[in-house]
Design a protein around this motif. Structure first.
Motif, PDB file in Angstrom:
ATOM      1  N   ASP A  91       0.820  -1.214   0.000  1.00  0.00           N
ATOM      2  CA  ASP A  91       0.000   0.000   0.000  1.00  0.00           C
ATOM      3  C   ASP A  91       0.854   1.264   0.000  1.00  0.00           C
ATOM      4  N   LEU A  92       2.014   1.207  -0.662  1.00  0.00           N
ATOM      5  CA  LEU A  92       2.915   2.348  -0.716  1.00  0.00           C
ATOM      6  C   LEU A  92       3.107   2.811  -2.157  1.00  0.00           C
ATOM      7  N   VAL A  93       3.417   4.088  -2.305  1.00  0.00           N
ATOM      8  CA  VAL A  93       3.839   4.635  -3.594  1.00  0.00           C
ATOM      9  C   VAL A  93       5.334   4.900  -3.499  1.00  0.00           C
ATOM     10  N   LEU A  94       6.101   4.309  -4.419  1.00  0.00           N
ATOM     11  CA  LEU A  94       7.562   4.384  -4.365  1.00  0.00           C
ATOM     12  C   LEU A  94       8.108   5.357  -5.412  1.00  0.00           C
ATOM     13  N   SER A 130       8.281   1.141 -11.606  1.00  0.00           N
ATOM     14  CA  SER A 130       6.877   1.420 -11.321  1.00  0.00           C
ATOM     15  C   SER A 130       6.704   1.884  -9.877  1.00  0.00           C
ATOM     16  N   PRO A 131       5.958   2.963  -9.653  1.00  0.00           N
ATOM     17  CA  PRO A 131       5.761   3.428  -8.278  1.00  0.00           C
ATOM     18  C   PRO A 131       4.789   2.581  -7.478  1.00  0.00           C
ATOM     19  N   VAL A 132       3.949   1.811  -8.153  1.00  0.00           N
ATOM     20  CA  VAL A 132       2.930   1.001  -7.474  1.00  0.00           C
ATOM     21  C   VAL A 132       2.747  -0.322  -8.209  1.00  0.00           C
ATOM     22  N   ALA A 133       2.023  -1.227  -7.551  1.00  0.00           N
ATOM     23  CA  ALA A 133       1.625  -2.476  -8.201  1.00  0.00           C
ATOM     24  C   ALA A 133       0.225  -2.298  -8.788  1.00  0.00           C
ATOM     25  N   GLY A 134       0.033  -2.725 -10.024  1.00  0.00           N
ATOM     26  CA  GLY A 134      -1.272  -2.590 -10.645  1.00  0.00           C
ATOM     27  C   GLY A 134      -1.227  -2.988 -12.109  1.00  0.00           C
ATOM     28  N   ARG A 135      -2.225  -2.539 -12.858  1.00  0.00           N
ATOM     29  CA  ARG A 135      -2.319  -2.846 -14.292  1.00  0.00           C
ATOM     30  C   ARG A 135      -2.025  -1.585 -15.091  1.00  0.00           C
ATOM     31  N   VAL A 136      -1.144  -1.727 -16.080  1.00  0.00           N
ATOM     32  CA  VAL A 136      -0.836  -0.601 -16.956  1.00  0.00           C
ATOM     33  C   VAL A 136      -2.022  -0.419 -17.907  1.00  0.00           C
ATOM     34  N   ALA A 137      -2.879   0.538 -17.581  1.00  0.00           N
ATOM     35  CA  ALA A 137      -4.110   0.716 -18.341  1.00  0.00           C
ATOM     36  C   ALA A 137      -3.910   1.537 -19.605  1.00  0.00           C
ATOM     37  N   ARG A 138      -2.930   2.439 -19.578  1.00  0.00           N
ATOM     38  CA  ARG A 138      -2.714   3.293 -20.747  1.00  0.00           C
ATOM     39  C   ARG A 138      -1.273   3.776 -20.783  1.00  0.00           C
ATOM     40  N   ILE A 180       2.026  -5.023 -13.404  1.00  0.00           N
ATOM     41  CA  ILE A 180       3.360  -4.587 -13.008  1.00  0.00           C
ATOM     42  C   ILE A 180       3.463  -4.531 -11.491  1.00  0.00           C
ATOM     43  N   ALA A 181       4.617  -4.872 -10.973  1.00  0.00           N
ATOM     44  CA  ALA A 181       4.856  -4.854  -9.532  1.00  0.00           C
ATOM     45  C   ALA A 181       5.487  -3.535  -9.120  1.00  0.00           C
ATOM     46  N   ALA A 182       5.298  -3.140  -7.885  1.00  0.00           N
ATOM     47  CA  ALA A 182       5.936  -1.931  -7.366  1.00  0.00           C
ATOM     48  C   ALA A 182       7.451  -2.116  -7.386  1.00  0.00           C
ATOM     49  N   GLY A 183       8.154  -1.160  -7.954  1.00  0.00           N
ATOM     50  CA  GLY A 183       9.604  -1.249  -8.062  1.00  0.00           C
ATOM     51  C   GLY A 183      10.093  -1.980  -9.290  1.00  0.00           C
ATOM     52  N   GLU A 184       9.186  -2.505 -10.104  1.00  0.00           N
ATOM     53  CA  GLU A 184       9.590  -3.235 -11.307  1.00  0.00           C
ATOM     54  C   GLU A 184      10.058  -2.263 -12.387  1.00  0.00           C
ATOM     55  N   ARG A 185      11.123  -2.601 -13.093  1.00  0.00           N
ATOM     56  CA  ARG A 185      11.636  -1.754 -14.161  1.00  0.00           C
ATOM     57  C   ARG A 185      10.619  -1.663 -15.299  1.00  0.00           C
ATOM     58  N   PHE A 186      10.475  -0.443 -15.846  1.00  0.00           N
ATOM     59  CA  PHE A 186       9.607  -0.309 -17.011  1.00  0.00           C
ATOM     60  C   PHE A 186      10.215   0.574 -18.094  1.00  0.00           C
ATOM     61  N   GLY A 187      11.412   1.111 -17.878  1.00  0.00           N
ATOM     62  CA  GLY A 187      12.013   1.918 -18.924  1.00  0.00           C
ATOM     63  C   GLY A 187      13.234   2.668 -18.450  1.00  0.00           C
ATOM     64  N   ILE A 188      13.708   3.560 -19.322  1.00  0.00           N
ATOM     65  CA  ILE A 188      14.893   4.365 -19.027  1.00  0.00           C
ATOM     66  C   ILE A 188      14.846   5.595 -19.927  1.00  0.00           C
ATOM     67  N   ILE A 189      15.445   6.694 -19.462  1.00  0.00           N
ATOM     68  CA  ILE A 189      15.562   7.904 -20.275  1.00  0.00           C
ATOM     69  C   ILE A 189      17.053   8.219 -20.403  1.00  0.00           C
ATOM     70  N   ARG A 190      17.488   8.444 -21.627  1.00  0.00           N
ATOM     71  CA  ARG A 190      18.920   8.630 -21.859  1.00  0.00           C
ATOM     72  C   ARG A 190      19.373  10.073 -21.625  1.00  0.00           C
TER      73      ARG A 190
END
Length: 224
Positions: free
Chosen positions: A67-70, A113-121, A179-189
């Motif tokens: 129940d946290l936002v990271l 990802s800051p939270v666990a949930g479904r990537v809706a958009r 997606i899980a909280a703390g899971e990698r989803f990208g990078i910005i160069r």
């Protein structure tokens, strides 16, 4: 930070997005050095070393509470305040709390990802490349926005924003992913910013100037 943790951060393996730069720098160092002399070898070696450092992807251990936002990235909090989420995420027009994290070229640039949930958009938008630490960067800069739906029906927005010298936003998540909280989803160069829009009524627990550790630092408590 202990010496062991400092070394593990510096020597962390690179993110896959950095491989073309690392291999290119190494090729310049070897081939150019053999043909044109030592100056090109050292130039290629320095560039390769910088890319190994910039694209490092250390292991992070998220807090076990669901129940946290990271923090979605390493860096410094440059803004905490009310703002309307990006229109393309369809999160409404009512202002919610936004936490903006600026990443310098010395920070780890992997986004989590800051939270666990479904990537809706997921919505990408072209834009400018002004200094990412400025407030107008949220609206004017090139960005890639994720809407993550929580199991309880609430919504969190996470926006990757290109900076002054950043020219490539990488997002490996796909719409519909769980997606899980703390899971990698990208990078910005090469320098950027990441914004988090909290659910309505949820207050941030961080202040401007604080240093964030992506996937570990707590931005907010969803129970509050």
């Amino acid at each position: 930070m202990s010496l062991r943790n400092s070394l593990s951060l510096v020597l962390a393996p690179p993110h896959p997005a950095g491989r073309p730069f690392i291999y290119g720098g190494a090729a310049v160092a070897v081939v150019g050095g053999l043909i044109l002399g030592s100056w090109l070898f050292w130039l290629g070696a320095l560039f390769t070393g910088f890319c190994l450092y910039f694209f490092r992807d250390p292991t992070r251990v998220p807090p076990p509470r669901p129940d946290l936002v990271l923090a979605p990235a390493d860096g410094k909090v440059v803004m905490v305040g009310l703002a309307a989420p990006p229109a393309e995420l369809d999160m409404g027009t009512a202002p919610v709390w936004r936490v903006a994290i600026f990443l310098s070229v010395l920070d780890v640039h992997v986004n989590r990802s800051p939270v666990a949930g479904r990537v809706a958009r997921i919505a990408y938008r072209h834009g400018a490349f002004v200094d990412a630490s400025l407030d107008k960067a949220s609206e004017n800069n090139e960005r890639n926005a994720l809407r993550i739906d929580l199991p309880d029906g609430r919504v969190v927005g996470c926006v990757q924003i290109a900076g002054l010298i950043a020219r490539r936003i990488v997002c490996t998540a796909r719409e519909g992913d769980i997606i899980a909280a703390g899971e990698r989803f990208g990078i910005i160069r090469f320098g950027s910013r990441t914004d988090v829009y909290l659910p309505e009524g949820v207050l941030p627990t961080v202040l401007v100037g604080q240093t964030m550790i992506g996937g570990e630092t707590i931005l907010a408590d969803l129970r509050a």
